[in-house]
Each structure stands twice: as C-alpha cells, then as structure tokens.
Design an enzyme around this catalytic site. Structure first.
Site, mmCIF file in Angstrom:
data_model
loop_
_atom_site.group_PDB
_atom_site.id
_atom_site.type_symbol
_atom_site.label_atom_id
_atom_site.label_comp_id
_atom_site.label_asym_id
_atom_site.label_seq_id
_atom_site.Cartn_x
_atom_site.Cartn_y
_atom_site.Cartn_z
ATOM 1 N N VAL A 1 -15.926 2.402 -0.534
ATOM 2 C CA VAL A 1 -15.154 1.350 0.124
ATOM 3 C C VAL A 1 -13.874 1.917 0.728
ATOM 4 O O VAL A 1 -13.470 1.536 1.831
ATOM 5 C CB VAL A 1 -14.813 0.229 -0.881
ATOM 6 C CG1 VAL A 1 -14.081 -0.915 -0.190
ATOM 7 C CG2 VAL A 1 -16.082 -0.280 -1.558
ATOM 8 N N GLU A 2 -13.234 2.822 0.003
ATOM 9 C CA GLU A 2 -11.930 3.326 0.434
ATOM 10 C C GLU A 2 -12.018 4.229 1.663
ATOM 11 O O GLU A 2 -11.270 4.060 2.624
ATOM 12 C CB GLU A 2 -11.271 4.097 -0.723
ATOM 13 C CG GLU A 2 -10.746 3.214 -1.833
ATOM 14 C CD GLU A 2 -9.530 2.416 -1.419
ATOM 15 O OE1 GLU A 2 -8.932 2.728 -0.379
ATOM 16 O OE2 GLU A 2 -9.166 1.469 -2.127
ATOM 17 N N SER A 3 -12.901 5.212 1.618
ATOM 18 C CA SER A 3 -12.880 6.266 2.639
ATOM 19 C C SER A 3 -14.249 6.667 3.150
ATOM 20 O O SER A 3 -14.339 7.566 3.998
ATOM 21 C CB SER A 3 -12.198 7.508 2.052
ATOM 22 O OG SER A 3 -12.955 8.001 0.940
ATOM 23 N N TYR B 1 -12.777 -6.778 -0.419
ATOM 24 C CA TYR B 1 -12.794 -5.435 -0.996
ATOM 25 C C TYR B 1 -13.693 -5.359 -2.227
ATOM 26 O O TYR B 1 -14.589 -4.501 -2.314
ATOM 27 C CB TYR B 1 -11.354 -5.050 -1.349
ATOM 28 C CG TYR B 1 -11.148 -3.690 -1.943
ATOM 29 C CD1 TYR B 1 -10.982 -2.578 -1.130
ATOM 30 C CD2 TYR B 1 -11.068 -3.511 -3.332
ATOM 31 C CE1 TYR B 1 -10.754 -1.323 -1.679
ATOM 32 C CE2 TYR B 1 -10.842 -2.269 -3.875
ATOM 33 C CZ TYR B 1 -10.688 -1.173 -3.050
ATOM 34 O OH TYR B 1 -10.469 0.064 -3.592
#
Length: 377
Positions: free
Chosen positions: A174-176, A280
């Site tokens: 999800v982040e990167s 998220y």
C-alpha cells in the site's frame, strides 16, 4: 588445637565446592554468549557511531586524507551498541556465511500466510471494493509480488521475531508498491514512506547525499518500531494502528473520541477519517485476501525460498556502486537499486558503513570492492 583440627577439613570442602560451582557455571555463560552472537544479528539501524543529525549535507573535502580502507563482511558482534530507549534495534541482517534453521520445505509467501493473525475482513463492502478492483489486473499484482519477493524474507523475519501479525509485512504494498526508491507528493520516502520528521524521530538520518528512509533494512526496523508504538497506544487494535501510521496518531485519537461521544464503538469502521486513510486499511486487507488466495484470483506469486535473498557488508570507504556492480559482472544498477539511500550512487561511510548486496553474488562483490580505490565525488 582441637578447633583447628576440625576447621581445616571444613575449609577444604568449602574450597572444593566453590571451585566446582565456578567451573560448572562458566560453560553456561560461554554457551549463552555464543548463542547470543549467533542469534543476535547486527542491527538494521545504521551501524555507525550515533551522532547528532545534521540539517546540512556534509561538505566535500578539498583534499582527501589518505587512509587505509578496510572492507569486511558483516559479523555479528558479541554485544550490540545501546540506542535511544524508544528505538528497538532490528535484529535481522544476515551475514554472507549465516546458516538458517528454518524449514526449507515451504516458501516465504507460505510463511507469511501461516502468520496472519487479524480477523478475515474480506467480506466487508469497503474491502470488497478493492478486491474487485485489483483482481481485474492480476498481471499487475504479479509484478508487485515479484518486486516484493526481494525484501519479503527480511521483513517477515523481523515481523515474526517481534510477534507482530504477518499482515504488517504487506503494508509496503500500500505504501510504496515495494519500491525502495520512491518519493510521495508529501515528501515521504522509501519502502515504508516515512515523512522527514517521523523518520528523524525514529533514527533515520537524512542529509543531502544520504537518506536512511530509503535504506530497506533501517527503514523496516524504524517502521516496525513505530507500528508497535501505535499498537500499544490504541490498546492492541491493529486496524487503528495502521490508520494512525497513515494519518497520524492525533488524527485517529480525535476520531476515536468523536465516535465515543456519538455512542459508537470506536472501531476503525465507525471512525470519520481523511478519505485517504478511510481507503488505506481496506486496501491493505484487500491485498491480504488477494495474495493469500492468489491462485483463486489468477495471481502468479514468484518462487521465493524461505531463505534470505539479501546480505550486508561493512564498507569503510566511499565506493561507486555502479562501478562495483559492473566490475563484478552485474548490471550497473543492481547495487544502486538495493541501496537508494546513497543518493549519488557512492557510499558515504560517515553516514552508514554498510551496503546491501544480493546474497548470491555477495562473495564476488566483496572481492571486487576490497581492491577498489576510494571514490571521491
């Protein structure tokens, strides 16, 4: 004289018992020390002397000082250096010669699935939305999984060592997108997308030519420290911890208070949060469903043996990573992709004296780097 006659044997017996006691405890200490050296792998935080963080990049010397540079493979130290109380040094950094006691009959992905701990939210409408969306492009998920496989063993090793749920290891999806060399529009960087201030709070040094947020090992240790802190703050609720990782603990605390004032259970699903954060956590849970049941959704997971793919080497001289890779017969970008923290492609031992290597080529690279001259820019 009679008293002396009885005291002599007693003293002798005491001496023998004392010596036997000492000799029996000494091997135990030696074994514990050996075990500690074997099991306690050097910290993922920078393995250099802790200094104050400078706001300005180090100035380049006009005349380099002649030094005798030494390159050596990382060896587990007998004792770890102490750190700030809030920072737990991540243990997992394999050396080139490490042996592994973990079962090799299943791959790293299976190991992740075995350690899932959170409830199954795949049926929740907000999670289903992303499952349907992502499942329409299984090829893209396969590409992301290929990228993740490089770092996955390192991350799940540290996650399980700390007793955290394996879902945490999927957070970089999800982040990167598991890209260590990426910046967000808000200035967040690396696998775990630390913003500058939070990165500094968790020991990630940032200068003009070095950014520890983009060191996969250091950033993983810092991210897990932060997530554990958030989990404690929100009484063991991992969904709230994930939400706070995205928008900040103050934001989530305020939303929890508002839910309680409205008579609602302060679970993630009842909170009013920023739109990005509202999406998220469902995105993370969607990745869990899709990766955990990859065959059902037509996603190809790469073969990822349950062993380390990365190694680290201490290196106490500035080295051009592109040149080192080419001299070892590897693509020029092989080392810079693993070490984006060195922003110019040249190591900066004054900030970090270690580099990440592909484990299968570690010995070859060590030999090449050992004879390379220092590279000044």
């Amino acid at each position: 004289m009679g008293t002396s006659f009885y005291l002599a044997p007693v003293a002798a017996v005491c001496a023998v018992l004392f010596l036997n006691g000492c000799s029996s405890t000494q091997p135990k200490l030696a074994v514990e020390s050996t075990l500690e050296q074997t099991a306690t792998i050097p910290a993922a935080l920078p393995l250099v002397e802790q200094r104050r963080f400078s706001r300005y990049p180090a100035t380049k010397r006009s005349t380099p000082v002649r030094r005798t540079w030494i390159t050596q493979v990382v060896r587990p130290p007998s004792r770890l250096a102490s750190t700030a109380p809030r920072i737990q040094r991540a243990m997992y950094i394999p050396t080139i010669s490490s042996s592994y006691s973990l079962d090799q009959d299943f791959d790293t992905w299976s190991r992740v699935f075995r350690h899932f701990q959170l409830a199954d939210y795949s049926g929740h409408p907000r999670v289903q939305q992303y499952i349907r969306s992502y499942a329409q492009n299984p090829q893209q998920l396969s590409i992301l999984s290929d990228r993740a496989s490089v770092f996955l063993h390192m991350i799940i090793e540290e996650v399980t060592r700390r007793g955290m749920p394996a879902e945490v290891a999927l957070l970089p999806f999800v982040e990167s997108g598991f890209d260590a060399d990426v910046f967000s529009h808000a200035g967040a960087a690396g696998l775990w997308q630390f913003i500058p201030s939070t990165g500094r709070n968790y020991g990630l040094k940032q200068t003009g030519n070095y950014d520890a947020r983009m060191d996969p090992f250091a950033a993983t240790g810092a991210a897990l420290n932060y997530l554990q802190k958030l989990n404690r703050q929100f009484n063991g609720d991992w969904l709230l911890a994930f939400a706070a990782y995205n928008c900040g603990e103050t934001c989530v605390s305020r939303a929890v208070a508002q839910a309680q004032q409205s008579g609602l259970q302060p679970s993630f699903w009842n909170l009013s949060l920023p739109k990005e954060t509202m999406n998220y956590v469902p995105r993370l849970l969607a990745f869990k469903e899709l990766i955990g049941r990859s065959s059902t959704y037509g996603i190809r997971l790469p073969s990822t043996p349950n062993s380390a793919r990365l190694a680290q080497m201490r290196i106490n001289k500035p080295v051009d990573l592109r040149l080192a890779a080419m001299q070892a017969g590897l693509p020029a970008n092989r080392l810079t992709e693993l070490n984006p923290c060195f922003r110019t492609g040249v190591t900066t031992p004054e900030h970090s004296n270690r580099i990440i290597l592909p484990r299968e080529y570690a010995e070859r690279l060590a030999q090449v780097i050992r004879v390379m001259p220092a590279s000044y820019i």
